[in-house]
Design an enzyme around this catalytic site. Structure first.
Site, mmCIF file in Angstrom:
data_model
loop_
_atom_site.group_PDB
_atom_site.id
_atom_site.type_symbol
_atom_site.label_atom_id
_atom_site.label_comp_id
_atom_site.label_asym_id
_atom_site.label_seq_id
_atom_site.Cartn_x
_atom_site.Cartn_y
_atom_site.Cartn_z
ATOM 1 N N LYS A 1 0.789 -1.548 -0.093
ATOM 2 C CA LYS A 1 0.208 -0.169 0.085
ATOM 3 C C LYS A 1 1.102 1.247 0.480
ATOM 4 O O LYS A 1 1.292 1.358 0.574
ATOM 5 C CB LYS A 1 -0.519 -0.005 0.988
ATOM 6 C CG LYS A 1 -1.770 1.157 0.900
ATOM 7 C CD LYS A 1 -2.800 0.764 2.193
ATOM 8 C CE LYS A 1 -3.393 2.503 2.566
ATOM 9 N NZ LYS A 1 -4.373 2.514 3.469
ATOM 10 N N LYS B 1 -2.182 -1.687 -3.475
ATOM 11 C CA LYS B 1 -3.439 -0.232 -3.569
ATOM 12 C C LYS B 1 -2.129 0.921 -3.862
ATOM 13 O O LYS B 1 -0.906 1.220 -2.834
ATOM 14 C CB LYS B 1 -3.983 -0.154 -2.862
ATOM 15 C CG LYS B 1 -4.376 0.883 -1.952
ATOM 16 C CD LYS B 1 -5.316 0.989 -0.855
ATOM 17 C CE LYS B 1 -6.037 1.890 -0.358
ATOM 18 N NZ LYS B 1 -6.693 1.996 0.749
HETATM 19 C C1 PBG Z 1 -7.047 3.549 5.782
HETATM 20 C C2 PBG Z 1 -7.967 3.891 3.888
HETATM 21 C C3 PBG Z 1 -6.953 5.235 2.985
HETATM 22 C C4 PBG Z 1 -8.021 4.339 2.003
HETATM 23 C C5 PBG Z 1 -8.593 2.419 1.868
HETATM 24 N N1 PBG Z 1 -8.676 2.480 3.259
HETATM 25 C C6 PBG Z 1 -6.751 5.330 3.430
HETATM 26 C C7 PBG Z 1 -5.710 5.570 3.551
HETATM 27 O O1 PBG Z 1 -4.965 5.168 3.631
HETATM 28 O O2 PBG Z 1 -4.971 7.316 4.056
HETATM 29 C C8 PBG Z 1 -7.744 4.427 0.717
HETATM 30 C C9 PBG Z 1 -9.230 4.644 -0.733
HETATM 31 C C10 PBG Z 1 -10.015 5.290 -1.257
HETATM 32 O O3 PBG Z 1 -9.075 6.218 -1.365
HETATM 33 O O4 PBG Z 1 -10.483 4.960 -2.315
HETATM 34 N N2 PBG Z 1 -6.062 3.361 5.618
#
Ligand code: PBG
Length: 335
Positions: free
Chosen positions: A206, A259
């Protein structure tokens, strides 16, 4: 000006296989079907709430009493799974609402399982929607500029939240906090509590991405100071994505995720080639918002661009795609 005569003509003609729709259908290497699609949902506490998310047209924050219509539509569209995010009324430094058995996510899981027992329910596991500072765990103390998420004390909280979601009936927990050791901690917690069959879908790679912008409005999870770059991955690093994923596999991740998706197709492909576990990719809020915005201006054909973006994620190697387009894409694919 002299004419060039008798240029060589090709003897290999790949265009032959593109001549008509039937031929193209036969030689197509990648399929995108409804089976690939996972729909994210934002659950708020309260009554009678179906609040549009302005930066994500077509997406809503839903209170529990508004959930059944949405679930009915997703089931009718044959979507196999949903991914749940909770937006609690109460936030504190630890994010304690995350493991409250009556919090938005456990309550939603029970309601969905009652309405649609075969719909797979995935619970996102992170603290940022639940902490008053908006970071993904407990903070360290010290000089303001050195404050970050304290890795090890956060692990127990992530495990507690995961157990709460499993207890409510979640089939899958999806930790997205990017803490070192979170998969091992969660597997340990789940097994201790007897949830041996709960699947862990790891947000293994991520990235700290500007493409999450609209999500933070949707989930009310914007960090109150700083950013997430001290725990989420640097966009420049592909080999580190393999290292992150290898750790999660060693710690017991069942399924893997990359992601964002669209700008990280190379990472999806690399993880697909390196690991033999089911692979998901998350087409995040900013990817959705960009297609929506360009389409609203009449600059692109929304349906074709959205389906092409999803097909590209499949081609890169993901079999599961988390996308805000899930419901409409399923309807388009059926038509
Ligand atoms: C929580 C999380 C996030 C997203 C999914 N889980 C936000 C982040 O990490 O700031 C982003 C999903 C999206 O942008 O659609 N940590």
């Amino acid at each position: 000006m002299s004419m060039i005569e008798s240029v060589p003509t090709p003897n290999r003609r790949l265009r032959r296989g593109r001549r008509n729709a039937t031929l193209r259908r036969m030689v197509r290497e990648t399929q995108l079907t409804v089976d690939n699609l996972i729909a994210p949902l934002f659950i708020v506490e309260g009554q009678n709430i179906r609040k549009p998310i302005s930066s994500m047209p077509g997406q809503f924050q839903l209170s529990l009493d508004q959930l059944d219509t949405e679930i009915a539509e997703l089931v009718a569209a044959q979507i196999p799974a949903v991914l749940l995010f909770g937006i609690p009324l109460h936030k504190d430094t630890q994010g304690s609402s995350a493991w409250d058995a009556n919090g938005p996510v456990p309550s939603a899981i029970r309601a969905i399982k009652q309405q649609a027992p075969h719909l797979v329910v995935i619970a996102d596991v992170c603290m940022c929607e639940y902490t008053d500072h908006g970071h993904c765990g407990i903070l360290t103390s010290g000089e303001p500029e050195t404050i970050t998420v304290d890795n090890d004390p956060t692990l127990e909280l992530l495990a507690r939240a995961s157990v709460a979601y499993a207890a409510a009936g979640a089939d899958v927990v999806a930790p997205s906090a990017m803490m070192d050791g979170q998969i091992a901690a969660i597997r340990y917690g789940l097994d201790q509590a007897g949830y041996h069959d709960t699947i862990i879908l790891s947000y293994a790679a991520k990235f700290a991405s500007a493409f999450y912008g609209p999500f933070r409005e949707a989930a009310e999870s914007t960090p109150q100071f700083g950013d997430r770059r001290s725990y989420q991955m640097d966009a420049a690093n592909a080999r580190e994505a393999i290292a992150e994923t290898a750790l999660d596999v060693a710690e017991g991740a069942d399924w893997l995720m990359v992601k964002p998706a669209g700008a990280y197709l190379d990472i999806i492909r690399a993880v697909y080639e390196e690991f033999d576990l089911p692979l998901a990719a998350y087409q995040v809020s900013g990817e959705y918002a960009m297609i929506k915005a360009a389409a609203a201006n009449g600059w692109i054909d929304e349906q074709r661009v959205a389906l092409e973006s999803l097909l590209a994620i499949r081609r890169a190697g993901a079999s599961m795609i988390i996308t805000y387009y899930a419901k409409v894409a399923a309807q388009w694919l059926k038509a």
